[in-house]
Design a protein around this motif. Structure first.
Motif, mmCIF file in Angstrom:
data_model
loop_
_atom_site.group_PDB
_atom_site.id
_atom_site.type_symbol
_atom_site.label_atom_id
_atom_site.label_comp_id
_atom_site.label_asym_id
_atom_site.label_seq_id
_atom_site.Cartn_x
_atom_site.Cartn_y
_atom_site.Cartn_z
ATOM 1 N N MET A 562 3.057 -72.916 31.491
ATOM 2 C CA MET A 562 4.006 -73.913 30.995
ATOM 3 C C MET A 562 5.129 -74.286 31.953
ATOM 4 N N THR A 563 5.515 -73.402 32.870
ATOM 5 C CA THR A 563 6.599 -73.723 33.809
ATOM 6 C C THR A 563 6.243 -73.193 35.192
ATOM 7 N N PRO A 564 6.874 -73.713 36.237
ATOM 8 C CA PRO A 564 6.587 -73.226 37.589
ATOM 9 C C PRO A 564 7.178 -71.857 37.878
ATOM 10 N N ILE A 565 8.061 -71.362 37.005
ATOM 11 C CA ILE A 565 8.656 -70.042 37.247
ATOM 12 C C ILE A 565 8.069 -68.975 36.341
ATOM 13 N N SER A 566 7.126 -69.345 35.489
ATOM 14 C CA SER A 566 6.549 -68.364 34.576
ATOM 15 C C SER A 566 5.536 -67.462 35.266
ATOM 16 N N SER A 567 5.120 -67.809 36.477
ATOM 17 C CA SER A 567 4.194 -66.974 37.246
ATOM 18 C C SER A 567 4.356 -67.277 38.728
ATOM 19 N N PRO A 568 4.252 -66.264 39.596
ATOM 20 C CA PRO A 568 4.293 -66.528 41.034
ATOM 21 C C PRO A 568 3.198 -67.496 41.488
ATOM 22 N N VAL A 569 2.075 -67.501 40.775
ATOM 23 C CA VAL A 569 0.983 -68.416 41.123
ATOM 24 C C VAL A 569 1.448 -69.862 41.024
ATOM 25 N N ASN A 570 2.165 -70.181 39.949
ATOM 26 C CA ASN A 570 2.683 -71.540 39.794
ATOM 27 C C ASN A 570 3.728 -71.859 40.852
ATOM 28 N N THR A 571 4.575 -70.877 41.154
ATOM 29 C CA THR A 571 5.633 -71.092 42.139
ATOM 30 C C THR A 571 5.040 -71.401 43.513
ATOM 31 N N LEU A 572 3.925 -70.768 43.832
ATOM 32 C CA LEU A 572 3.296 -70.976 45.141
ATOM 33 C C LEU A 572 2.889 -72.435 45.358
ATOM 34 N N VAL A 573 2.394 -73.098 44.308
ATOM 35 C CA VAL A 573 1.869 -74.456 44.480
ATOM 36 C C VAL A 573 2.930 -75.521 44.228
ATOM 37 N N LEU A 574 4.127 -75.095 43.846
ATOM 38 C CA LEU A 574 5.178 -76.050 43.495
ATOM 39 C C LEU A 574 5.510 -76.970 44.666
ATOM 40 N N GLY A 575 5.732 -76.380 45.855
ATOM 41 C CA GLY A 575 6.073 -77.182 47.026
ATOM 42 C C GLY A 575 4.906 -77.988 47.568
ATOM 43 N N PRO A 576 3.750 -77.342 47.858
ATOM 44 C CA PRO A 576 2.611 -78.107 48.388
ATOM 45 C C PRO A 576 2.138 -79.229 47.467
ATOM 46 N N GLY A 577 2.293 -79.049 46.145
ATOM 47 C CA GLY A 577 1.859 -80.081 45.211
ATOM 48 C C GLY A 577 2.908 -81.130 44.919
ATOM 49 N N GLN A 578 4.120 -80.942 45.474
ATOM 50 C CA GLN A 578 5.230 -81.876 45.232
ATOM 51 C C GLN A 578 5.494 -82.067 43.738
ATOM 52 N N TYR A 579 5.445 -80.937 42.986
ATOM 53 C CA TYR A 579 5.654 -81.003 41.548
ATOM 54 C C TYR A 579 7.136 -80.835 41.205
ATOM 55 N N ARG A 580 7.482 -81.291 40.006
ATOM 56 C CA ARG A 580 8.767 -81.000 39.409
ATOM 57 C C ARG A 580 8.550 -80.058 38.231
ATOM 58 N N PHE A 581 9.655 -79.509 37.737
ATOM 59 C CA PHE A 581 9.587 -78.592 36.602
ATOM 60 C C PHE A 581 8.859 -79.242 35.431
ATOM 61 N N ALA A 582 9.190 -80.510 35.168
ATOM 62 C CA ALA A 582 8.628 -81.205 34.009
ATOM 63 C C ALA A 582 7.127 -81.424 34.127
ATOM 64 N N ASP A 583 6.577 -81.454 35.363
ATOM 65 C CA ASP A 583 5.135 -81.663 35.536
ATOM 66 C C ASP A 583 4.346 -80.506 34.919
ATOM 67 N N PHE A 584 4.848 -79.284 35.119
ATOM 68 C CA PHE A 584 4.166 -78.128 34.531
ATOM 69 C C PHE A 584 4.293 -78.133 33.013
ATOM 70 N N VAL A 585 5.474 -78.532 32.510
ATOM 71 C CA VAL A 585 5.650 -78.600 31.059
ATOM 72 C C VAL A 585 4.687 -79.618 30.460
ATOM 73 N N ARG A 586 4.582 -80.773 31.103
ATOM 74 C CA ARG A 586 3.753 -81.867 30.579
ATOM 75 C C ARG A 586 2.278 -81.487 30.542
ATOM 76 N N ILE A 587 1.793 -80.786 31.567
ATOM 77 C CA ILE A 587 0.368 -80.418 31.647
ATOM 78 C C ILE A 587 0.119 -79.047 31.026
ATOM 79 N N GLY A 588 1.068 -78.122 31.213
ATOM 80 C CA GLY A 588 0.833 -76.736 30.818
ATOM 81 C C GLY A 588 0.971 -76.452 29.342
ATOM 82 N N VAL A 589 1.909 -77.114 28.680
ATOM 83 C CA VAL A 589 2.120 -76.814 27.256
ATOM 84 C C VAL A 589 0.894 -77.170 26.408
#
Length: 609
Positions: A562-589
């Motif tokens: 649900m968020t980029p900080i809920s797992s190190p796996v999500n945090t790893l792809v945050l920069g290379p994917g040019q995502y924002r916090f809301a992108d994970f909420v929108r797709i992950g929830v």
């Protein structure tokens, strides 16, 4: 609630709000929290900084190094080529294969490590297929998270819940107890990503990509090299065999410019740069540039003992990680105008070959060795990438222009690839066997990679993505703060009060939801530690088997979508994917809700109450 707990919850809420706004950067917010918690009096300085010694943080740092070593030895790109060969031009097939590979590897080793290894592979594939990296990075992260649902050893929360069952006098879980549910969620995840990938190609990804970079294919077209490239096999009875290139004058007498030599070795073929002192041998395959495509029709091949071989595409494309092209401009004040290409001595001086000459907007053709240079001319030179790198800054008489995009895929330690695989196998073997902790296995792997010269210290330091580590370190102290201020106990008491009247399946749903929500703020391992006793206590209160309740907690602890900080796996792809916090909420929830429904349906069927 006591005042200290209110203060901690306020800081946590502030951090989440700043994460959502993405101002300031997430790593800056984490540093603010590191300063705020000790100033609030809730934690001591040593407790706040303990995250820097957290094994998970060290493990993530080492996985960045392992990933870089696989890039430097060319293994990552070979894996990417395999995926591309299997996928062809189909993005759908590529996404399916990528998620299957990541989930399969992650079921036997650290999912964080697997994702770190695949990030450069995915970036390379995205560049070659002209895809926005954001279309592949989130599927990569989701596959890494789902891999934790496939086997008992795939992720620490599974082992935590298993251990809690054993302490409660229950039989625990088998190695493949998670696999049926995990496979169902993997299939669901692949289908979900195929449907939602169109929403991942954000405008930010396209802006970040910028203008397309110059490629080897662009240079081949610009200087009209395609019709002049040939692969020629040197017969054993050739008069050229045993002679050095410098004394043959093939360019001047026959219009044949030897760019590189493919020579058979015990383990395949090796590509050698064509230098002035290169000695030709029978059986060599010469990669040549002809002054005119008609040269082969004039009997030169027969006279020189050469046999033409098939060439499906440019040999620069075939050997892009070893053989390169670069433009060299003659700036004002250069002493080279008035000299011929022969007089420049590029081959003997710089181990590079001049294969093209541009004057104004026109690329000259024919035999160029006697062509006198003029101010403003641009030369195209070919050779090994390491020699092209060395050319930069060597002379005030010419200027090396921008390097082609393929320079990013050069593997400077390609010959060390077998040792990199050996080091990786040792690391994975230690992780799977449990002989040593995962972090120690990763450190051993990194030391082996360094000892085998697969990576050097400078490259290792550059490979680590420090903002990701700071983000994780900054959020870890909140778990300690919530425990010290009674926040965790309060949450557990409230949960037990809510669960009292609910039926078994409703309880599973609530357990999953609460575990997933708690996992947004603390590590999934800590979440499993907190929630596993609650799940088992609920089962005992209902007189039911603890297995489905414990399994639900383990699965929910890995459902950190649900968020980029809920797992190190999500945090790893945050920069290379040019995502924002809301992108994970929108797709992950929505996906988390689908996983919740799947677990409520399947877990009681496989593990009856």
């Amino acid at each position: 609630m006591n005042p200290q707990l209110l203060l901690v919850l306020g800081l946590l809420l502030l951090a989440v709000v700043l994460f959502v706004r993405n101002r300031p950067r997430m790593d800056a917010v984490a540093l603010l929290m590191l300063a705020a918690l000790p100033l609030s009096g809730v934690l001591e300085v040593h407790e706040v900084l303990a995250g820097f010694a957290e094994p998970a943080v060290v493990l993530i740092a080492t996985m960045f190094v392992v990933g870089e070593a696989l890039v430097r030895t060319g293994i990552a790109y070979r894996l990417g080529e395999w995926l591309m060969r299997r996928a062809g031009n189909s993005e759908v097939r590529l996404l399916v294969l990528l998620m299957l590979c990541v989930a399969g590897l992650g079921s036997m080793m650290s999912s964080t490590g697997v994702v770190a290894i695949f990030i450069p592979v995915v970036l390379s594939i995205a560049a070659r297929l002209d895809l926005a990296p954001s279309r592949l990075m989130m599927p990569l992260a989701f596959a890494g998270l789902i891999s934790g649902m496939l086997t008992l050893v795939a992720t620490p929360p599974n082992l935590v819940v298993h251990g809690e069952l054993l302490r409660a006098g229950q039989p625990g879980f088998g190695f493949f107890a998670f696999t049926p549910i995990g496979l169902a969620i993997l299939v669901l995840g692949i289908g979900y990503m195929l449907l939602t990938r169109r929403w991942l190609a954000s405008a930010r990804s396209r802006e970040a990509a910028g203008e397309p970079r110059l490629t080897l294919a662009d240079l081949v077209d610009s200087y009209r090299l395609a019709g002049r490239e040939r692969r020629l096999c040197l017969r054993h009875d050739s008069p050229l065999a045993g002679q050095a290139l410098d004394g043959l004058q093939l360019r001047k007498q026959h219009g044949i410019n030897v760019i590189a030599i493919e020579r058979r070795r015990t383990l395949g073929r090796e590509l050698l740069a064509a230098n002035a002192d290169s000695e030709l041998r029978g059986g060599d395959i010469l990669l040549v540039d002809l002054a005119s495509p008609a040269i082969g029709l004039l009997g030169a091949y027969r006279e020189l003992g050469l046999e033409p071989l098939g060439l499906k595409q440019s040999y620069y494309a075939d050997h892009a990680r070893e053989l390169g092209l670069v433009e060299v401009a003659l700036p004002p004040g250069s002493r080279l105008p008035g000299k011929t290409i022969q007089e420049l001595g590029f081959r003997s001086r710089y181990r590079l070959n001049v294969v093209g000459l541009r004057r104004g907007s026109r690329a000259l053709e024919g035999v160029l060795v006697d062509e006198k240079l003029r101010p403003g001319d641009t030369l195209l030179v070919a050779g090994k990438w390491k020699d092209i790198h060395r050319l930069q800054g060597l002379s005030r008489d010419f200027l090396v222009l921008s390097l082609p995009a393929e320079i990013d895929e050069v593997a400077p330690a390609q010959s060390q690839a077998p040792y990199a695989l050996l080091s990786l196998a040792v690391m994975v073997g230690l992780m799977v066997s449990g002989a040593v902790p995962n972090v120690l296995a990763a450190l051993i792997g990194c030391l082996l990679l360094g000892a085998f010269r697969c990576i050097d210290l400078d490259s290792a330091y550059r490979a680590i993505h420090w903002p990701s580590l700071l983000l994780i370190v900054g959020m870890l102290p909140f778990a300690v703060a919530l425990q010290k201020t009674g926040g965790i106990d309060l949450a557990v008491q409230g949960l037990l009060a809510v669960l009292g009247e609910a039926g078994p399946r409703a309880i599973l749903a609530i357990l999953f939801a609460v575990t997933a929500l708690v996992g947004l703020f603390i590590s999934n391992t800590a979440t499993a530690v907190l929630m596993a006793p609650v799940a088992i206590a609920c089962a005992q209160a209902l007189g039911a088997s603890p297995a489905p309740f414990a399994m639900t907690v383990a699965l929910a602890a890995s459902a950190a979508f649900m968020t980029p900080i809920s797992s190190p796996v999500n945090t790893l792809v945050l920069g290379p994917g040019q995502y924002r916090f809301a992108d994970f909420v929108r797709i992950g929830v929505p996906f988390t809700l689908l996983v919740l429904a799947t677990c409520v349906l399947l877990v009681p069927w496989l593990f009856p109450f």
